[in-house]
Each structure stands twice: as C-alpha cells, then as structure tokens.
Write a protein that holds these residues in place. Structure first.
Motif, short mmCIF file in Angstrom:
data_model
loop_
_atom_site.label_atom_id
_atom_site.label_comp_id
_atom_site.label_asym_id
_atom_site.label_seq_id
_atom_site.Cartn_x
_atom_site.Cartn_y
_atom_site.Cartn_z
N GLN A 298 0.83 -1.21 0.00
CA GLN A 298 0.00 0.00 0.00
C GLN A 298 0.87 1.26 0.00
O GLN A 298 0.57 2.22 -0.73
N ILE B 122 2.14 1.75 -3.46
CA ILE B 122 1.10 2.28 -4.34
C ILE B 122 1.00 3.80 -4.16
O ILE B 122 0.92 4.57 -5.13
N PHE C 249 -6.06 2.91 -13.31
CA PHE C 249 -5.65 3.26 -11.94
C PHE C 249 -6.54 4.30 -11.29
O PHE C 249 -6.46 4.52 -10.08
N ARG D 295 -9.57 4.70 -10.21
CA ARG D 295 -10.40 4.42 -9.03
C ARG D 295 -9.52 4.30 -7.77
O ARG D 295 -9.87 4.80 -6.70
N THR D 296 -8.38 3.64 -7.91
CA THR D 296 -7.43 3.57 -6.80
C THR D 296 -6.92 4.96 -6.46
O THR D 296 -6.82 5.33 -5.29
N ASN E 16 -6.78 7.17 -2.74
CA ASN E 16 -5.57 7.61 -2.06
C ASN E 16 -5.50 9.13 -1.89
O ASN E 16 -5.07 9.62 -0.85
N ALA F 163 -3.14 -0.71 -9.18
CA ALA F 163 -4.61 -0.69 -9.20
C ALA F 163 -5.21 -1.73 -8.27
O ALA F 163 -6.42 -1.69 -8.00
N GLY G 150 -4.95 -1.60 -5.33
CA GLY G 150 -5.40 -0.81 -4.19
C GLY G 150 -6.90 -0.62 -4.15
O GLY G 150 -7.50 -0.56 -3.06
N ASP G 151 -7.53 -0.54 -5.29
CA ASP G 151 -8.99 -0.43 -5.36
C ASP G 151 -9.64 -1.61 -4.65
O ASP G 151 -10.58 -1.45 -3.86
N TYR H 281 -9.19 -1.54 -0.72
CA TYR H 281 -10.15 -0.67 -0.04
C TYR H 281 -11.55 -1.28 -0.06
O TYR H 281 -12.23 -1.34 0.97
#
Length: 907
Positions: free
Chosen positions: A449, A452, A483, A485-486, A490, A781, A783-784, A787
C-alpha cells in the motif's frame, strides 16, 4: 451540536484565481447525533468587503439534502474580484446550525480580452533563441504610496518562476504545468501585496524549456509546441484611493542569461553559481548592459486559469545512508524511490564542481545502475560560487530516483555524517490532498500500500505520467484509466483529472479517436515529421482510448461531479462512435492496432503483447465504454441517447458471445484476462457467468495461485474473483510472495510499483533495459480491491459521491486477522475497521452526516450481533436490520457503530 466543518468552492478551500463563471459550493457537516441528515440549507454570498448585511446572493432557506456542487446562480461575477460566502443548514432533528466560517473564492480574468500584456522573449540580436541557458527577463517599476492589494497573473511558453524585489513569488514549481498548449494554456494568479513596496520595485522572470519546447518523450526531437520560450505577465496594483496601476510584459523589458546553463527534464540541470546576477530582481538593479526583448506572436485566446493542483515540494527526506559501491562510487541512499530533486547546502571554495547523477536501483553487485533510464541522463551539475554558505536545488528539472551518485565533492568533506546533512531530498508532485488510508495484519501488504501511494505521488506530477525517470514521462491514457479508481481513494484527484480530461478532449481527433498519450505529443510528432512510432496511423487503441469514458465516469462516481460528466459527454460519445464506425459491423471492433493485454506474462518470448486475443480486449472495452455512455446519458437526461446506446450495448454483448464464447458457455481463449474482462464488464450472466468465474478460478489455482495478467487484466483480477465467490483465491493471490505477484517486488526491496512483474528477476538480473521502470503505477490498481473488498469500504454506485455507502468486509480463512480503511469522501470521513480473534469478529464503522450506509456483516446471525456491547435495536441511527444469504444486513444513518458477533462459519 450541528456544525459545518468544511466549505469548499470547486473542491478547494478559498479558491484563488479562477475563471469559472458559475462556481459550485460544497460543505461537510458534523453532528454528535446518529442518523443526522440535512433537511435544508441557506447560502449567502457577498462581495470583497465581506459584509453579509447586504449579500449579493441569498438563497434563503432551500428544502434540500444537497450539500455537494450547489451552483452559484447569483448576479454575474466580475473579473479580479473576491467573493465571500457562508452557509447554514437545518437537519432532520429540527436543529439549525450556526453560520459556517466565512470562506471565499476570487476570480481571475473571466474573458481573455482582459489580457493587455504581450508575450515577450529575448531579442535574437542579443541572445540566441535556441540557446540552452535559462532566460532572465526583468524590469524596474515605481509605485506610489498606499498599496492596498496586488495580483500577478502570469504564464510562460516553457516553465517559469517569478521574483519580486528579490523573493520568489508563490511556492509553485514547473508552472504553468503541461496542457495541450495549442488548445489550452494555463496561467497562474498570485497575491503579491506583501512583496511590493512604495517607490522602486523590481520584477524578474526565469523561463526554461519545460514541456513546451524541451525533450518530452523517447522521440529524439524538441519544440513540440513551439521553438521560442516566452513570458506573459500582468501585475495589477490597487491603491488605497481606488486607483490602479498595471505592469505588463512588453518590449521595454530587458533580457539576459544567468547561472542555469541547461535545464531539462531528462538531461537534468547545470548551474554555475559564479554567473549569478546578484540583485537582478531588485528595484535599483542596473540593467543597461542587458539585452532587448521582442514581442512573441503567441495566442491569448487559449489561456485558461489554473485548474489542477499546482506542483510543489510536499515532503523533505534525509538520506538514510551513504554507500560506497564495489566500483568505488559514493552514493546517497534516500531509502525511498522518490520523484523530485536534491537540495544541497554547502560551503566550499569557488569553482568546485559537484555532479549528482540519479538512479532508481543498484545492480546485483550493489553498483550504481542507469541502464533503464535509456537516454535520460538525470544529471545535476553545480559549480560553487564560494565565499560562504550556498544552497541550491534544480529549478526546472525533476528526477525519479532512490540513489544519487556524488562526484566532485572535496575529499576532506566526504564523511558520511556531513554528507547526510548537506543533501536533502525534496519530494515533488501535484499537491493533492491525501484522502485514503489502508492497513491490514500483513506487513508486506502494508508495504505494498505504501508503494502504491508513492507510485501515485511520483507519477501524478501535473499529468498522470507512466514513469518519472527515463526518457518518457508521458500521460499514457491506458495507465490512467486502469488506476483512476485507486487514485481517487488515495488522494483527492478531482482537479487533477478535470484538467487532464480537458486536454484529452482537446487532443481527441475529429474522427473521435483518442491518442495513446495526453497531452498528445506522439501523434503530433507523426503529423509534423511523417515518421511513425508505436502502432498504426490512428495512434489509438482499446483500453487506452477508453480513458475518455472511464475517467469522467469514475470522477462522477467518486465526487458526484455531474458537470464534468456533462462537459466530457460529447468526447465520450465521439469515442464510442469512432469504434462503431470501424469495420463493417457496428457491433464488432476487429480492425486496427491494439495494445491488447500489454506486458502480460502469457506473451510470447520477447513480446510485449499478451496472449489474450487483442480483439477480445477491444470488444470487451467497446462494451464497457458503451455501457458508461448509456449510463451517463441517463444521469444527464439524454433520453434519446439512452435508447440508442442501450440498443448498441445489447448488440455488442450479443456479438461478443458469438465471437468469444463456445457453445457450452465457456470463454474461447484460455487466458486469465480473457475471463476477467467479461466478468468485470458484465458481458456474461447467470450460469454462463458462474462457469466463466469457475474457469478463471481454476486458471489461477492451476498456476499455483500466480497471475499471468498484464496492464488490462491485472486491475480487475482480484475484484472479479471476490465478486464471484472466490475471495479466498484473491487473498492467496495477494499474499503470494514468489514471482509473479504483487508482493514479489516488495520482497525484493521495492518502495514503488514496478512496470514489470520481474523488473528484478529472482537471480538478481534485470528485465530488458529497453522498458524497465521501477516506478510505474498501473499494477498498483490492486489498491482499489484492498479498499473495497479487504477493508470493505465501497459505495452504492446508483447514488454517486458516497451519498449511500456500502460497508462489506470480506474475510478469508484467517490469512488476514484485521483490516481497516478510511476515506475522506465528499461528505466527510468514512471508516471501516474489522478484526477477527478466534471466533469473535469486531466491525467498527464511521458514517458521515447526510449519508446512509448499508452494512453487511458476513457469516452473522441477527440474534448474535451486538452493537456498542448491547443488543442492537431500531433507532439510534439503525434504520433496518435483516438476515440475508451472506450474513446480516443493516441500514444505518450517520454516526459511529461497533458490531461484535461470532462467525457462524466457525460454529
């Protein structure tokens, strides 16, 4: 109490220097009482004096729960004017808030005819217009007593900094930023009241090549937008007596060169402090030996006020250690692959020449490695002035690096402690507000994370670049759309992507095609040179061009931004119609160049193109963009288009089935990505969907829980596994540490996301130097999914902007024992925090005022759920509760909740 915590205008607190003629106001509410929502609001706007006794616009009480993007519809705004506003609300409990703190926005030029200044550049009889040194342009001017306020409006053909009376104006770097200059050219507004003085004043501007005429891609050419640097500046000084004085760029200004002998993004910067012109921006500076300037024929009608967050230094980092390599080099190790510059503060004899070279990585023997930079030198050279302490950091260059090789430093000064004090890393990027946090029980995932986040910071420098270090640094559209949405979790990326999407629209071709990169320098190069680079003459591809639809739709979902959606609607429509016009079947895209699943691991040896059929990718994305266009038409009330594109979508889906599904309902191509896209884009349903999801899971399991996907498949892999009942497989993929996996790079010491899964191979060697960035955000991505599925923080997409929130944590056989995520949404802070201890589950949630949340507690029974340590009950924020197939579903209003229960899976 009912409080208004934060008020904003066009996403900003105190918006300064805007040319938006109908600004929108938003606010965030706070209440200690659960289940609070807004019943009504009142807005008052007044003029520069800030006196609300006689507001210029008063809505009165408006019965509405709207607290995002409320249009100002008062009297027509005037240029160069500050407007103050305040807000009060009423809630569902009959409470009336006090007035919010007063905020303001200030207009710049609302029409371009208000520009009276001229573009200027050094006269070629004195300075070669193509010379490398940064130009200095200046003039003296005289002001009367009683200065009330002053505003400076400025831009450059190039990158610039302004100085008044010896001090830099503002904190912005690399202004005016990179736009599609031929269509849109930003200018900046600065409050310079405190920098002016009665009597003599001096103003100076430094201007370098920047994106306008410097090297901006791997194509070996310059002057993409023009071959002359220029400056445009207009200073308005208001006196206490109401009169005004204007200082503008014209041919009376003087020019020279100074200490910056070279400044480029790829090459770096060369600075000779002995050539500094002391006091050159003071009011008493003698410039009789300076050269003339001349008027530059550049347009005014393309100018727009600053839209994006400005680029700034957002953090400083001290070197973590000093390294002596096996080959004898002295290196700074910053401990983090970062983007920005090194500042040095030193005291050395005159003429000492210090060279800094920047790199991301060391080779397997621990030596300094620059092979992956290609032609980018990333070198900074500083020649000392001597005679005391001097400080320097590059002005118009930024580098991507973790390691810095130092050469030329006096040998007696090279002790490690001193070097750590002399050199400081300054992190640079668009100054976005951090909005999201994610954490879980696995330390390597937490490091992922962090990587990212750092990848986003490094590559969101005015445009969403693919990489920040080699000779590229372009706004690749495919990277941005996978990317975004991620990115919106952030950081607050509303203004960032608003500006970039306007450039996308400007650079979109008349046939509707969307270029690979925005701003578009590749196709621009082809048009002007007749030479080719990637792809074919269209310079477009599925998944890349689809940024035209995916990005505005995502911003609409995340920020409730209807206006941007409407603004980009014709661009979205043109893109879909472009695809529709390809070939002889409107429901199929089977012509032209395609990137396909770029850099997928199932590619043939030495190929960048994955094994998934390129036209399967193209048609899946064709369906996605058409679906988005249809849904956008519904949001915007375009009823005729809604009917047209709903019909088109049905035809595309039918054709997709005919071309890419076998008779027994399976995907004809046996790759992971070929299964991912139909699931993610809702191209299959019912039993066929179950079969495709099952087959995808089998492909992952049979590959020992490793992925084979590239830029197109990777962002959605874990999402579709979790969506379709295979969350455990998704988590095993996440936690995989051997190559290829997300955590493989972490185990290799990565501090950002890599371009290639095997940027560093297991044996320590590198992937090809031709294309091997160690700071490339696309694979971040994931990361989306972290979360939305691991932490469980999501939205109901039927109600944009997180007005209706979905909290649904996903557990996975105990591999993760806790996860928590938070997001500063348009309505305020959302938090979810779950933990699992033996058979007991704890889920904590925070929901902002004026929103509703659906909370799903997996594997729970209604009878064994406690809230706040007590049996839950309807009321006190809880609107409803019922058992569903997957657990217990609560609908709640705002407030903090703490649920505990026993996991029925263990029972």
């Amino acid at each position: 109490m009912l409080l208004i915590k934060k008020v904003t205008c066009e996403y900003r607190t105190n918006l300064f220097g805007t040319d938006i003629q109908t600004p929108r106001l938003s606010w965030v509410l706070d209440s200690e009482k659960r289940g609070t929502y807004q019943r009504a609001y009142q807005i008052q706007v007044t003029g520069p004096d800030g006196n609300f006794e006689f507001p210029i616009w008063d809505t009165g009480r408006i019965e509405s729960d709207q607290s995002l993007h409320v249009d100002y519809i008062g009297p027509k705004l005037e240029s160069r004017t500050r407007y103050h506003y305040r807000i009060k609300v009423w809630d569902n409990c009959g409470r009336e808030s006090g007035w919010s703190e007063t905020s303001w926005w200030e207009t710049a030029f609302l029409t371009t005819i208000e520009w009276k200044a001229s573009w200027i550049t050094p006269d070629s009889t004195g300075i070669d217009p193509h010379a490398n040194p940064v130009f200095l342009l200046r003039r003296n001017f005289h002001l009367k007593k009683g200065i009330h306020s002053a505003r400076l409006y400025a831009t450059a053909a190039g990158v610039y900094e302004v100085y008044l009376n010896g001090s830099k104006v503002g904190e912005d770097l690399l202004a005016p930023g990179w736009t599609s200059y031929l269509h849109r050219h930003q200018y900046q507004t600065y409050d310079v009241t405190s920098q002016l003085q009665n009597g003599a004043n001096g103003i100076g501007v430094m201007v370098g090549d920047g994106w306008y005429k410097g090297e901006v891609s791997f194509i070996p050419r310059r002057n993409f937008y023009g071959d002359r640097r220029g400056v445009l500046l207009q200073l308005h000084v208001q006196y206490d007596d109401g009169t005004e004085e204007v200082v503008s760029t014209d041919s009376t200004w003087k020019s020279h060169t100074g200490p910056i002998l070279l400044s480029e993004f790829f090459a770096g910067e060369t600075y000779d402090a002995r050539l500094e012109k002391d006091g050159w921006t003071s009011g008493d500076y003698e410039d009789s030996n300076w050269y003339r300037t001349t008027i530059l024929n550049l347009p005014i009608n393309t100018l727009v006020a600053q839209e994006n967050w400005p680029t700034k230094v957002t953090e400083t980092i001290r070197p973590k250690k000093i390294i002596q390599t096996p080959t004898g080099d002295t290196l700074l190790d910053m401990g983090q692959n970062m983007v920005g510059r090194i500042r040095m503060t030193l005291n050395v004899p005159t003429g000492i020449c210090i060279t800094l070279q920047h790199a991301e990585i060391l080779d397997k023997d621990g030596n300094f490695y620059t092979g992956n930079l290609r032609s980018a030198k990333q070198m900074v050279t500083y020649t000392a002035k001597g005679g005391g302490v001097e400080t320097y950091a590059p002005y118009f260059s930024f580098q991507g690096f973790r390691y810095v090789k130092i050469e030329g430093f006096p040998e007696q000064e090279q002790n490690h402690k001193l070097l750590k004090e002399i050199f400081t890393g300054e992190v640079m990027h668009s100054d976005m507000e951090p909005t999201g946090k994610f954490e879980c029980s696995h330390p390597l995932v937490n490091k992922l994370q962090s990587n990212i986040m750092w990848g986003q910071r490094g590559n969101f420098l005015d445009v969403p670049t693919d990489c920040p270090q080699r000779d590229e640094r372009l706004g690749w559209t495919g990277d941005a759309q996978v990317f975004i949405r991620t990115a919106a979790f952030n950081y607050h990326v509303g203004p960032f992507f608003t500006k970039w999407l306007r450039d996308l629209k400007a650079d979109q071709k008349s046939d509707g095609s969307v270029p690979y990169v925005v701003p578009d320098v590749l196709a621009n190069f082809v048009r002007r040179s007749g030479k080719k680079t990637w792809g074919d003459e269209t310079y477009t591809s599925s998944a890349w061009g689809d940024a035209a639809s995916v990005c505005p739709w995502t911003l609409y979902l995340c920020y409730g931004d209807n206006r941007l959606l409407a603004e980009q609607y014709e661009s979205m429509k043109a893109w879909v119609e472009y695809i529709r016009s390809q070939g002889d079947n409107e429901f199929v895209w089977n012509t032209g160049f395609q990137f396909g699943d770029w850099l997928a691991l199932d590619a043939e040896e030495d190929s960048y193109y994955g094994a998934t059929p390129e036209y399967l990718v193209a048609n899946a994305y064709y369906a996605l963009s058409t679906r988005i266009l249809r849904d956008s038409a519904q949001v915007l009330g375009e009823e005729n288009d809604l009917h047209i594109y709903n019909k088109l979508l049905k035809g595309i889906v039918t054709s997709f089935h005919e071309n890419y599904l076998t008779s027994d309902g399976r995907i004809a191509a046996n790759t992971q990505t070929a299964h991912i896209l139909p699931l993610m884009f809702d191209l299959v349903e019912g039993e066929v969907r179950k079969q495709v999801a099952h087959d995808l899971n089998e492909l992952v399991v049979q590959n020992d829980y490793h992925l084979t996907t590239g830029f197109v498949g990777t962002p959605y892999l874990c999402l579709v596994l979790s969506q379709n009942g295979y969350h455990n497989t998704a988590v095993k993929l996440l936690l995989q540490e051997s190559y290829p996996s997300w955590l493989y790079s972490v185990t290799k010491g990565a501090t950002t996301i890599w371009e290639h899964w095997d940027g560093i191979k297991p044996d320590g060697t590198f992937w090809s130097d031709a294309m091997n960035s160690f700071n490339h955000y696309a694979y971040g991505a994931i990361g989306d999914w972290l979360y939305r599925y691991v932490a469980g923080l999501d939205m109901d997409e039927q109600v944009a902007g997180y007005k209706r929130i979905r909290i649904q944590p996903h557990f996975s056989n105990g591999e993760l024992t806790y996860a928590k995520g938070s997001l500063i949404s348009p309505y305020g802070r959302i938090e979810t925090n779950w933990s699992m201890q033996e058979e007991q589950i704890l889920v904590k949630v925070q929901i902002p005022v004026n929103t509703t949340a659906d909370i799903l507690l997996p594997n729970a029974l209604l009878g064994n759920v406690l809230e706040g340590g007590q049996r839950w009950s309807i009321g006190e924020g809880i609107k409803s509760a019922n058992e569903v197939e997957d657990g217990v579903h609560f609908t709640v209003g705002s407030g903090s909740y703490c649920f505990t229960y026993s996991d029925t899976v263990f029972n």
